[in-house]
Design an enzyme around this catalytic site. Sequence first.
Site, PDB file in Angstrom:
ATOM      1  N   ARG A 235     -15.848  53.628  38.665  1.00 39.30           N
ATOM      2  CA  ARG A 235     -16.223  54.684  39.263  1.00 39.30           C
ATOM      3  C   ARG A 235     -16.826  54.580  40.484  1.00 39.30           C
ATOM      4  O   ARG A 235     -17.734  53.647  40.741  1.00 39.30           O
ATOM      5  CB  ARG A 235     -17.167  55.427  38.345  1.00 39.30           C
ATOM      6  CG  ARG A 235     -16.773  55.836  36.775  1.00 39.30           C
ATOM      7  CD  ARG A 235     -15.866  57.321  37.008  1.00 39.30           C
ATOM      8  NE  ARG A 235     -15.114  57.583  35.746  1.00 39.30           N
ATOM      9  CZ  ARG A 235     -14.103  57.413  35.295  1.00 39.30           C
ATOM     10  NH1 ARG A 235     -13.164  56.558  36.110  1.00 39.30           N
ATOM     11  NH2 ARG A 235     -13.589  57.865  34.177  1.00 39.30           N
ATOM     12  N   GLU A 264     -14.783  61.893  45.167  1.00 43.31           N
ATOM     13  CA  GLU A 264     -13.520  61.730  45.271  1.00 43.31           C
ATOM     14  C   GLU A 264     -13.153  63.219  44.613  1.00 43.31           C
ATOM     15  O   GLU A 264     -12.022  63.528  44.886  1.00 43.31           O
ATOM     16  CB  GLU A 264     -12.762  60.582  44.323  1.00 43.31           C
ATOM     17  CG  GLU A 264     -13.214  60.751  42.781  1.00 43.31           C
ATOM     18  CD  GLU A 264     -12.625  59.800  41.905  1.00 43.31           C
ATOM     19  OE1 GLU A 264     -12.649  58.569  42.129  1.00 43.31           O
ATOM     20  OE2 GLU A 264     -12.130  60.249  40.635  1.00 43.31           O
ATOM     21  N   HIS A 296      -7.269  57.098  42.517  1.00 44.94           N
ATOM     22  CA  HIS A 296      -7.681  57.046  41.000  1.00 44.94           C
ATOM     23  C   HIS A 296      -6.338  57.211  40.219  1.00 44.94           C
ATOM     24  O   HIS A 296      -6.052  57.816  39.370  1.00 44.94           O
ATOM     25  CB  HIS A 296      -8.609  58.284  40.544  1.00 44.94           C
ATOM     26  CG  HIS A 296      -9.411  58.017  39.445  1.00 44.94           C
ATOM     27  ND1 HIS A 296     -10.806  58.442  39.213  1.00 44.94           N
ATOM     28  CD2 HIS A 296      -9.025  57.500  38.389  1.00 44.94           C
ATOM     29  CE1 HIS A 296     -10.998  58.013  38.301  1.00 44.94           C
ATOM     30  NE2 HIS A 296     -10.308  57.474  37.393  1.00 44.94           N
TER      31      HIS A 296
HETATM   32  P1  NAD Z   1     -15.744  49.302  28.287  1.00 37.47           P
HETATM   33  O1  NAD Z   1     -16.787  50.456  27.412  1.00 37.47           O
HETATM   34  O2  NAD Z   1     -14.884  48.822  27.120  1.00 37.47           O
HETATM   35  O3  NAD Z   1     -16.675  48.320  28.970  1.00 37.47           O
HETATM   36  C1  NAD Z   1     -17.827  48.496  29.890  1.00 37.47           C
HETATM   37  C2  NAD Z   1     -18.481  47.223  29.954  1.00 37.47           C
HETATM   38  O4  NAD Z   1     -19.805  47.301  30.962  1.00 37.47           O
HETATM   39  C3  NAD Z   1     -19.364  46.950  28.583  1.00 37.47           C
HETATM   40  O5  NAD Z   1     -19.188  45.443  28.262  1.00 37.47           O
HETATM   41  C4  NAD Z   1     -20.859  47.293  28.786  1.00 37.47           C
HETATM   42  O6  NAD Z   1     -21.661  46.230  28.081  1.00 37.47           O
HETATM   43  C5  NAD Z   1     -20.759  46.654  30.278  1.00 37.47           C
HETATM   44  N1  NAD Z   1     -22.104  47.297  31.000  1.00 37.47           N
HETATM   45  C6  NAD Z   1     -22.830  48.171  30.816  1.00 37.47           C
HETATM   46  N2  NAD Z   1     -23.725  48.296  31.726  1.00 37.47           N
HETATM   47  C7  NAD Z   1     -23.475  47.382  32.541  1.00 37.47           C
HETATM   48  C8  NAD Z   1     -24.323  46.624  33.710  1.00 37.47           C
HETATM   49  N3  NAD Z   1     -25.271  47.381  34.241  1.00 37.47           N
HETATM   50  N4  NAD Z   1     -23.723  45.693  34.279  1.00 37.47           N
HETATM   51  C9  NAD Z   1     -22.608  45.344  33.966  1.00 37.47           C
HETATM   52  N5  NAD Z   1     -22.013  45.282  32.979  1.00 37.47           N
HETATM   53  C10 NAD Z   1     -22.381  46.621  32.000  1.00 37.47           C
HETATM   54  O7  NAD Z   1     -15.084  50.273  29.298  1.00 37.47           O
HETATM   55  P2  NAD Z   1     -13.765  49.969  30.017  1.00 37.47           P
HETATM   56  O8  NAD Z   1     -12.683  50.543  29.192  1.00 37.47           O
HETATM   57  O9  NAD Z   1     -13.632  48.711  30.444  1.00 37.47           O
HETATM   58  O10 NAD Z   1     -13.844  50.831  31.213  1.00 37.47           O
HETATM   59  C11 NAD Z   1     -14.671  50.524  32.415  1.00 37.47           C
HETATM   60  C12 NAD Z   1     -14.899  51.597  33.338  1.00 37.47           C
HETATM   61  O11 NAD Z   1     -13.502  51.623  34.008  1.00 37.47           O
HETATM   62  C13 NAD Z   1     -15.258  52.835  32.768  1.00 37.47           C
HETATM   63  O12 NAD Z   1     -16.434  53.101  32.710  1.00 37.47           O
HETATM   64  C14 NAD Z   1     -14.353  53.952  33.592  1.00 37.47           C
HETATM   65  O13 NAD Z   1     -15.416  54.513  34.529  1.00 37.47           O
HETATM   66  C15 NAD Z   1     -13.402  52.957  34.399  1.00 37.47           C
HETATM   67  N6  NAD Z   1     -11.972  53.350  34.246  1.00 37.47           N
HETATM   68  C16 NAD Z   1     -11.201  53.687  35.471  1.00 37.47           C
HETATM   69  C17 NAD Z   1      -9.730  54.021  35.282  1.00 37.47           C
HETATM   70  C18 NAD Z   1      -9.092  54.298  36.574  1.00 37.47           C
HETATM   71  O14 NAD Z   1      -8.005  54.963  36.390  1.00 37.47           O
HETATM   72  N7  NAD Z   1      -9.424  53.810  37.615  1.00 37.47           N
HETATM   73  C19 NAD Z   1      -9.141  53.941  33.898  1.00 37.47           C
HETATM   74  C20 NAD Z   1     -10.065  53.977  32.933  1.00 37.47           C
HETATM   75  C21 NAD Z   1     -11.322  53.469  33.070  1.00 37.47           C
END
Ligand code: NAD
Length: 332
Positions: A235, A264, A296
């Site tokens: 994000r 964005e 994105h």
């Molecule tokens: P997820 O919930 O499976 O994993 C997120 C991880 O981040 C968890 O393991 C959590 O413990 C960890 N976390 C929480 N706080 C933290 C911190 N302060 N420092 C480090 N780690 C921390 O989520 P995901 O499916 O892996 O997605 C990750 C991110 O990717 C989402 O939050 C979303 O914003 C983004 N995303 C982007 C796209 C894109 O098209 N670019 C698509 C899907 C998701």
Amino acid sequence: MFKVAVFSSKKYDKAFLEKYNVDTDLEFTFFESKLSRETVDLAQGFDAICMFVNDHADKFVLDHLKDFGIKVIALRCAGFNNIDIDYAARHGFKLCRVPEYSPEAVAEHTVGLMLTLSRKFHKAYNRIREDNFALDGLMGFNLHQKTVGIVGTGNIGLATTKILTGFGCKLICYDPNESEQVKQLGAEYVSLDELFRRSDIISLHCPLLNSTHHLINEDTLQLMKKGAMLINTSRGGLIDSVAIVKALLSRQLGYLGIDVYELESSLFFEDLSGEIIDDDVFVRLASLPNVVITGHQGFFTEEAISTIAKTTVGSLTTLLSNQQLDNEFLLC
Ligand code: NAD
């Protein structure tokens, strides 16, 4: 029939949601507008709304949705930083998301950004189109044996770790919830400061929360190795964009690959090719040769969009007919 207002909808949203909306009681109406304070009135007369990453549901919007009798809100994405969940829970909304649609789609895009920057594909592509076959300026570096720091080892962080293990990278990770699967891949958990100090490449995969807003800022950029590469497919708000421009100009940061940008919502998902972009920070970033930006599109594969549509149709059907939805899909 249950009426669902779909905000920020594009041709592909309509095609995929309708494809999976077979033998259900759902009737979709597609609005191109983003959900905001200005557009919330469009939700009048519906039973549910479906929103995406740049729609915004703050207290004002939620109050209006409640007045219109909306009970169910479906996020057709994984992230949920754009809705006030506590307020939605207190006001009795049922809120669902698509927690995992294809972590591999985003992980592959992440590694694509790394390779574009490390092998200068973006420059090579343009050169060949102009019959310039010289290699000067195209020298890259191997990912093999580089130290990659993964911040956030959930679904996407894990999928990225798996791919990079295959490249022969040394993986170090930071996550308050350590994953056994990640450890089994040979990755090592370290503190965030140590990750910043040791990594040649840093890739962000944690959610945007109050505690992670501007995780990458003037101070943390100074901890990094000079010339390091930073990738963000998570994000935009994780990065202080003004600080990143400064770090790139001072050569402290060597490469930046981003699929997300903190402002964005006024740019991405629209064709603005005939417009003047009124965002000096973005324009400066886009002008630099060691910066690659995608709009994105990490999630944007056929496989991921199919899963998003199928899951969203299923969750809306379950919640609107007052059945119990699995906790993994429910935000409140
Ligand atoms: P997820 O919930 O499976 O994993 C997120 C991880 O981040 C968890 O393991 C959590 O413990 C960890 N976390 C929480 N706080 C933290 C911190 N302060 N420092 C480090 N780690 C921390 O989520 P995901 O499916 O892996 O997605 C990750 C991110 O990717 C989402 O939050 C979303 O914003 C983004 N995303 C982007 C796209 C894109 O098209 N670019 C698509 C899907 C998701």
